[in-house]
Write a protein that holds these residues in place. Sequence first.
Motif, short mmCIF file in Angstrom:
data_model
loop_
_atom_site.label_atom_id
_atom_site.label_comp_id
_atom_site.label_asym_id
_atom_site.label_seq_id
_atom_site.Cartn_x
_atom_site.Cartn_y
_atom_site.Cartn_z
N LEU A 1 0.85 -1.20 0.00
CA LEU A 1 0.00 0.00 0.00
C LEU A 1 0.88 1.24 0.00
CD1 LEU A 1 -2.84 1.42 0.67
CD2 LEU A 1 -2.09 1.28 3.05
N VAL A 2 0.58 2.21 -0.87
CA VAL A 2 1.28 3.48 -0.82
C VAL A 2 0.28 4.59 -0.50
CG1 VAL A 2 2.70 5.18 -2.04
CG2 VAL A 2 3.10 2.74 -2.39
N GLY A 3 0.55 5.32 0.58
CA GLY A 3 -0.34 6.40 1.03
C GLY A 3 -1.09 5.95 2.27
N GLY B 1 8.64 -10.46 -2.75
CA GLY B 1 7.98 -11.00 -3.95
C GLY B 1 6.57 -10.49 -4.12
N ILE B 2 6.31 -9.21 -3.77
CA ILE B 2 4.95 -8.66 -3.85
C ILE B 2 4.63 -8.26 -5.29
CG2 ILE B 2 3.50 -6.71 -3.12
CD1 ILE B 2 4.92 -6.82 -0.42
N ARG B 3 3.44 -8.68 -5.76
CA ARG B 3 3.03 -8.40 -7.15
C ARG B 3 1.88 -7.41 -7.23
NH1 ARG B 3 1.79 -14.26 -9.38
NH2 ARG B 3 1.60 -13.15 -11.37
N LEU B 4 1.20 -7.16 -6.09
CA LEU B 4 0.02 -6.28 -6.08
C LEU B 4 0.30 -5.00 -5.32
CD1 LEU B 4 -3.07 -8.52 -5.15
CD2 LEU B 4 -2.44 -7.62 -7.39
N GLY B 5 -0.17 -3.87 -5.88
CA GLY B 5 -0.02 -2.59 -5.20
C GLY B 5 -1.34 -1.84 -5.13
N ILE B 6 -1.55 -1.14 -4.01
CA ILE B 6 -2.75 -0.30 -3.85
C ILE B 6 -2.29 1.14 -3.66
CG2 ILE B 6 -4.76 0.19 -2.40
CD1 ILE B 6 -4.86 -2.71 -1.59
N ILE B 7 -2.91 2.03 -4.40
CA ILE B 7 -2.54 3.45 -4.35
C ILE B 7 -3.62 4.24 -3.62
CG2 ILE B 7 -2.13 5.52 -5.75
CD1 ILE B 7 -0.82 3.75 -7.79
N ALA B 8 -3.23 4.86 -2.51
CA ALA B 8 -4.19 5.66 -1.73
C ALA B 8 -3.59 7.03 -1.44
CB ALA B 8 -4.56 4.93 -0.44
N VAL B 9 -2.95 7.59 -2.48
CA VAL B 9 -2.39 8.95 -2.37
C VAL B 9 -3.35 9.92 -3.06
CG1 VAL B 9 -0.02 8.04 -2.32
CG2 VAL B 9 -1.04 8.73 -4.51
N GLY B 10 -3.05 11.20 -3.02
CA GLY B 10 -3.88 12.20 -3.68
C GLY B 10 -3.75 12.13 -5.19
N ALA B 11 -4.66 12.82 -5.88
CA ALA B 11 -4.70 12.76 -7.34
C ALA B 11 -3.38 13.23 -7.96
CB ALA B 11 -5.86 13.61 -7.85
N THR C 1 -0.21 13.05 -7.01
CA THR C 1 0.99 12.21 -6.95
C THR C 1 0.75 10.78 -7.46
OG1 THR C 1 0.46 12.02 -4.60
CG2 THR C 1 2.35 13.36 -5.17
N ALA C 2 -0.49 10.49 -7.89
CA ALA C 2 -0.84 9.11 -8.25
C ALA C 2 0.06 8.57 -9.38
CB ALA C 2 -2.30 9.03 -8.65
N GLN C 3 0.27 9.35 -10.44
CA GLN C 3 1.07 8.83 -11.57
C GLN C 3 2.51 8.54 -11.16
OE1 GLN C 3 -0.21 8.07 -14.86
NE2 GLN C 3 1.74 6.96 -14.82
N GLY D 1 0.08 -5.77 -10.75
CA GLY D 1 -1.33 -5.41 -10.69
C GLY D 1 -1.52 -4.24 -9.73
N ILE D 2 -2.28 -3.22 -10.16
CA ILE D 2 -2.42 -2.00 -9.36
C ILE D 2 -3.90 -1.66 -9.19
CG2 ILE D 2 -1.97 0.50 -9.27
CD1 ILE D 2 0.60 0.00 -10.84
N LEU D 3 -4.29 -1.39 -7.95
CA LEU D 3 -5.63 -0.86 -7.67
C LEU D 3 -5.47 0.60 -7.26
CD1 LEU D 3 -8.66 -1.26 -7.35
CD2 LEU D 3 -8.26 -2.09 -5.03
N ASN D 4 -6.04 1.50 -8.04
CA ASN D 4 -5.85 2.93 -7.82
C ASN D 4 -7.09 3.57 -7.18
OD1 ASN D 4 -4.97 5.60 -7.94
ND2 ASN D 4 -5.71 5.88 -10.04
N PHE D 5 -6.94 4.08 -5.98
CA PHE D 5 -8.03 4.80 -5.31
C PHE D 5 -7.94 6.30 -5.52
CE2 PHE D 5 -8.41 0.84 -2.98
CZ PHE D 5 -9.77 0.75 -2.73
N ALA D 6 -6.84 6.79 -6.07
CA ALA D 6 -6.73 8.24 -6.29
C ALA D 6 -7.74 8.66 -7.35
CB ALA D 6 -5.31 8.59 -6.74
#
Lengths: 220, 220
Positions: B91-93, B148-158, B160-162, B175-180
């Motif tokens: 998880l980032v953010g 060996g993590i393959r999945l990421g979740i983005i919970a930062v502001g709009a 910095t998302a990219q 694989g990325i799930l983007n909440f921004a």
Amino acid sequence: MADTPIPAPPEPAVTRLSLYLRHLEELRADGVVTISSTRIGSAVGCSAAQVRKDLGYFGQFGRRGVGYPVEDLAASLRHILGTHRLWPTALVGVGNLGSALLAYEGFKRRGFMISCAFDNDPQKIGRVINSVLIRDVAEFSSAVCERGIRLGIIAVGARTAQTVVDMMIRAGIEGILNFAPTQVRVPDTVVLYAEDLAIRLEQITYHLMRRGAAETSSSP
Amino acid sequence: MADTPIPAPPEPAVTRLSLYLRHLEELRADGVVTISSTRIGSAVGCSAAQVRKDLGYFGQFGRRGVGYPVEDLAASLRHILGTHRLWPTALVGVGNLGSALLAYEGFKRRGFMISCAFDNDPQKIGRVINSVLIRDVAEFSSAVCERGIRLGIIAVGARTAQTVVDMMIRAGIEGILNFAPTQVRVPDTVVLYAEDLAIRLEQITYHLMRRGAAETSSSP
């Protein structure tokens, strides 16, 4: 005589309207004036025929050979989705998720304003988050009626979700978005959607699994 | 010779697999042993034919006149979706939304475990939330590769998302799930889904608008 009833479009078409609208708003910000169904489709991952069929449920937009006027179509979609107006919304549950929803830019930008928030934790009641006062959940009914609020968001734990749903319905809430990871029941008169945050992750792992299988089966 | 390639099912069918699985798990908890496509369909809001067609993409399940064995079908769906195993996720953010995701029961129950979390705020780095240590985002690549993590979740502001997406891809996240609440770009090699929390609210207001229109047109 009443108007001819409009045939009900399937649910996925309604979801796609939201995606079309997001793309149109980006185009508008970039100064684009007209757009084809092909380009709308490729931006949201469906065919031009699907775009035309979905829009066809709601009226006659655009002109053959010219395309859709970006600004007019966006305005029409906002009217169809109801987001041309502001929807005051009541939130119950101000833990981490509730606090995040109070600050979520994606709601405010779409015309959804969480205008009151409720919790039953005395430590939280009376605090202000993003200009919203956290009230005692016992005041839910009076606060919601006073403001004519029709939408409710549930961000409590799984075990209390049904109790909160029942309270919302008694207070006259007509549409509920449930973030609690449990199924809740509502009468037919209430529109209920559940946001199950794990479903998208499952779609991702589904694709990673398929890809892994494809790589295995194509290796020598 | 390689296996015959399986035709790719449409995306909505994959989403419905998740819904079928949820219903099967409830049935299993209630001690139900077999279930018909009609009953699965009515629980998730689609036809029996749709259920049979969706499952048909993945194999031959159940027997005519007998129905589907609840436990076996659930196990098969978990294998198809990849949730028969545990997916460590980064998880980032770690703002309110990130903290809520760290605690979200709906992930853990589905086999998604946020096993490391990152932020760039010195006030947050070093803290522990739900047994997960918040690390400096500068350590992302090494921490993710190590595990060996393959999945990421983005919970930062709009805004910095990219940047976060690009960092994830460099670190090998697949694989990325983007909440921004913003659109981000990824190469074809990466599976990206966005969770736009306002879309469900728009579906609710769409139905409230239609209902309002129906009431107006049917009044005398």
